[in-house]
Design an enzyme around this catalytic site. Structure first.
Site, PDB file in Angstrom:
ATOM      1  N   LEU A  74       0.807  -1.213   0.000  1.00 58.57           N
ATOM      2  CA  LEU A  74       0.000   0.000   0.000  1.00 58.57           C
ATOM      3  C   LEU A  74       0.840   1.263   0.000  1.00 58.57           C
ATOM      4  O   LEU A  74       0.416   2.299  -0.515  1.00 58.57           O
ATOM      5  CB  LEU A  74      -0.922   0.017   1.235  1.00 58.57           C
ATOM      6  N   GLY A  75       2.033   1.209   0.614  1.00 60.08           N
ATOM      7  CA  GLY A  75       2.846   2.417   0.695  1.00 60.08           C
ATOM      8  C   GLY A  75       4.201   2.152   1.303  1.00 60.08           C
ATOM      9  O   GLY A  75       4.509   1.044   1.759  1.00 60.08           O
ATOM     10  N   GLY A 111       7.341   4.225   3.750  1.00 63.96           N
ATOM     11  CA  GLY A 111       7.718   5.378   4.566  1.00 63.96           C
ATOM     12  C   GLY A 111       9.081   5.170   5.182  1.00 63.96           C
ATOM     13  O   GLY A 111       9.751   4.156   4.938  1.00 63.96           O
ATOM     14  N   GLY A 112       9.513   6.140   5.999  1.00 61.93           N
ATOM     15  CA  GLY A 112      10.801   6.027   6.648  1.00 61.93           C
ATOM     16  C   GLY A 112      10.859   4.873   7.628  1.00 61.93           C
ATOM     17  O   GLY A 112      11.928   4.315   7.896  1.00 61.93           O
ATOM     18  N   PHE A 113       9.698   4.465   8.153  1.00 62.48           N
ATOM     19  CA  PHE A 113       9.619   3.374   9.122  1.00 62.48           C
ATOM     20  C   PHE A 113       9.722   2.012   8.449  1.00 62.48           C
ATOM     21  O   PHE A 113      10.075   1.021   9.065  1.00 62.48           O
ATOM     22  CB  PHE A 113       8.283   3.446   9.869  1.00 62.48           C
ATOM     23  N   LYS A 121       1.763  -2.808   8.981  1.00 57.27           N
ATOM     24  CA  LYS A 121       2.924  -1.922   8.943  1.00 57.27           C
ATOM     25  C   LYS A 121       4.163  -2.706   9.356  1.00 57.27           C
ATOM     26  O   LYS A 121       4.214  -3.295  10.431  1.00 57.27           O
ATOM     27  CB  LYS A 121       2.691  -0.740   9.891  1.00 57.27           C
ATOM     28  N   ASP A 128       3.662  14.230  15.420  1.00 62.86           N
ATOM     29  CA  ASP A 128       3.914  14.042  13.987  1.00 62.86           C
ATOM     30  C   ASP A 128       2.619  14.167  13.181  1.00 62.86           C
ATOM     31  O   ASP A 128       2.315  13.340  12.320  1.00 62.86           O
ATOM     32  CB  ASP A 128       4.571  12.687  13.727  1.00 62.86           C
TER      33      ASP A 128
END
Length: 619
Positions: A321-322, A324-326, A343, A443
């Site tokens: 789905l995506g 990120g930095g994580f 995640k 954040d």
């Protein structure tokens, strides 16, 4: 029980090995199971037996029922579900669905004269309506009794009639195109119900359907070949029909046996690696720290899953789905059918603090505007967080065009943006005052605001959050945390004041300004120097009562909503934290009358070195 996990893995893989060795002989089965679609029959088939049918269903054996797909139409997959009321298969066009949800006139640029099939012996039938798209300047006026007219698109009139797909209607459509609409374009689109013809501008998008109930029709020769003789339908070298009856050769059996033996050796080698890694990770200090935290918080509502369970629910992490930095986020499905977002926390990111922050923070919350944590996984160095699935993704893709994967230039109307802003404000108010403990997010930005199917916003990503007692107003902070462009000034310079819940208020204000028009102004190539820094630009326009000219304003009601959101945002980004309102006051101002909201003093930072529309982690 935990010591038994490697042995449970062993027995699971052993079972797979036995199933692999005892695989089918190669003969076409009379039926097959396909995820939530249940038992399927000819002309459908699965990827294990692609030669046994006329239409191959991909993803039947995956854990995610949404992965079932077939038939490429102009390069795009159709995803398959089954209508529970009629038991008919439904083909879903995701691109058309996005256009309909966002009320984009690009809907009428698609044309469904037919659905492509890989076999000449199979045709697919579905209900459509014919639409004639005419430039409004042409002033087309056909007989009103025969046509419906829509003006939902700004520059075009759309005329339409309805009928099921058949040859006579196709001829009539062409005849109408040549008589009344020769200067217009003609398209066919799938519809929900031909009996419910809309006669108002607002309902045409609801009349067209991205979910297409499909009826299959097999040619008589092929149907007889399959049902009577158990054969396969093909064309010979001259293009004539040929029925081939299947026979399993001795050579094929030898190939299957050899492949099974090689697979068995591979599985045993993988199993040895899994056992070795399992016992090595038991000594990892980060693993020990997180395990101790989980033992101390045994009351957590989120369920703990094993790595194998996570792998199954994500279909081996197939649907991304995506990023990120994580780490990455994948789509998954629980055993009860609920969709989830998984995640994956990066191994190189942090020392386990982000994992603990997420699990501890969200497990304490229960609010319509806070994303729900349904589960987690900790197994060696692998760390996963399992959230409820948000169909419309993050807010950022509706702000930044380059974030839109379909390049549809998605935009939100003023009313939707206003409701999103209020929803996020209520979520932050709950974190600051509604929990047993105060939770500071640190954040808040468009990337961390997720939208459900009704565009209800939910705050996510609590990796930088800090939990503190409700009575404590100022918190200690060793380093700044957040994203450049949204970080409150006191987080990177204590001279501005103490770090508190007012830091989230600042981030919220910058986010709402970004929603309203930061990207729009970037597209106009505004130079954000000290003179043109975006909040200053807005403030100067408000003071001089100039039109802000934001992209969503269409009428006076929109202008009032935008003005109120803008003024509240300027209050939120005051340099002195004591001058910013608490989120309770923010909600009150957002829901109140525009006349009761006063323009704040001009007291906020600017920077000529970092444009505020850029984002980069600085946690």
């Amino acid at each position: 029980m935990k010591n038994k996990e490697p042995f449970q893995t062993f027995f699971f893989l052993s079972t797979l090995l036995l199933l692999f060795i005892s695989s089918a002989k190669g003969k076409c089965p009379p039926s097959f199971l396909c995820g939530n679609l249940g038992t399927m029959y000819f002309p459908y088939t699965d990827t294990k037996h692609p030669h046994c049918g006329l239409l191959v269903m991909h993803g039947c054996h995956d854990r995610d029922p949404d992965a079932i797909k077939t038939v490429k139409n102009k390069g795009e997959w159709f995803f398959i579900t089954r209508d529970p009321n009629t038991n008919i298969l439904v083909f879903r066009d995701d691109e058309l669905r996005t256009l309909l949800l966002t009320r984009r006139c690009g809907v009428f640029g698609k044309n469904y004269t037919s659905l492509d099939t890989p076999s000449p012996f199979l045709s697919l039938h579905f209900k459509t309506a014919t639409f004639f798209i005419c430039n409004r300047t042409l002033n087309i006026n056909p007989p009103s009794s025969a046509f419906y007219k829509s003006t939902i698109c700004p520059d075009e009139d759309i005329f339409y009639v309805t009928s099921n797909v058949d040859d006579s209607f196709s001829y009539n459509s062409e005849e109408l195109h040549g008589s009344y609409f020769e200067q217009c374009s003609m398209v066919r689109l799938p519809i929900r119900d031909p009996e419910l013809v809309p006669n108002s501008n607002g309902s045409l998008f609801d009349y067209v359907s991205a979910d297409i109930p499909v009826r299959t029709e097999v040619s008589n020769d092929c149907s007889s070949c399959h049902r009577v003789r158990g054969g396969q339908c093909q064309l010979d070298s001259q293009g004539k029909f040929l029925c081939i009856q299947e026979k399993t050769s001795r050579k094929m059996k030898i190939v299957v046996a050899a492949t099974s033996a090689a697979g068995a050796m591979g599985i045993l080698m993988v199993l040895a690696c899994i056992l070795r890694r399992y016992y090595c990770h038991k000594k990892n200090p980060t693993y020990i720290m997180i395990e101790n935290f989980l033992k101390q918080h045994g009351h957590l509502s989120a369920k703990r899953y094993s790595y194998l369970e996570v792998k199954k629910m994500t279909n081996s992490f197939r649907n991304k789905l995506g990023q990120g930095g994580f780490g990455s986020v994948y789509k998954g499905r629980l055993q009860n059918g609920s969709l989830v977002a998984v995640k994956v926390l990066s191994k190189s990111k942090g020392d386990g603090e982000e994992f603990i922050n997420e699990v501890a923070s969200i497990s304490m919350t229960s609010h319509v505007n806070i994303v729900s944590l349904l589960g987690f996984c900790l197994e060696g160095s692998k760390r996963f967080l399992i959230y409820e699935y948000m169909p419309n993704g993050s807010l950022e893709k509706f702000i930044y065009e380059e974030k839109d994967p379909l390049k549809l230039k998605l935009t939100l109307n003023c009313s939707t943006m206003y409701n999103i802003a209020i929803g996020v404000a209520r979520g932050l108010e709950y974190l600051h005052k509604g929990c047993n403990t105060k939770i500071l997010h640190f954040d808040i930005k468009p990337h961390n605001i997720l939208l459900d199917e009704f565009f209800c916003p939910k705050i996510s990503d609590f990796g930088l959050a800090k939990i503190c007692p409700r009575e404590k107003s100022i918190v200690s902070m060793m380093v700044a945390r957040g994203t450049i462009g949204y970080i409150a000034p006191e987080l990177f310079c204590r001279n501005f004041g103490g770090v508190s819940h007012k830091s989230d208020v600042y981030s919220y204000g910058m986010m709402v300004l970004e929603m309203l028009g930061a990207r729009e102004n970037n597209n106009r190539r505004v130079d954000f120097s000290s003179e043109n820094y975006f909040p200053h630009w807005i403030y100067n326009h408000l003071e001089s009562e100039q039109d802000l000219q934001f992209r969503c304003t269409k009428n006076q009601n929109d202008e009032e909503m935008v003005r109120k959101m803008t003024i509240v945002s300027l209050w939120c980004i005051q340099t002195d934290p004591s001058n910013r309102p608490a989120m309770t006051k923010v909600v009150e101002m957002m829901e109140g009358s525009i006349s009761s909201v006063q323009i704040p003093p001009k007291s906020f930072l600017y920077s000529s070195s970092v444009p505020q529309y850029q984002s980069s982690d600085s946690s």
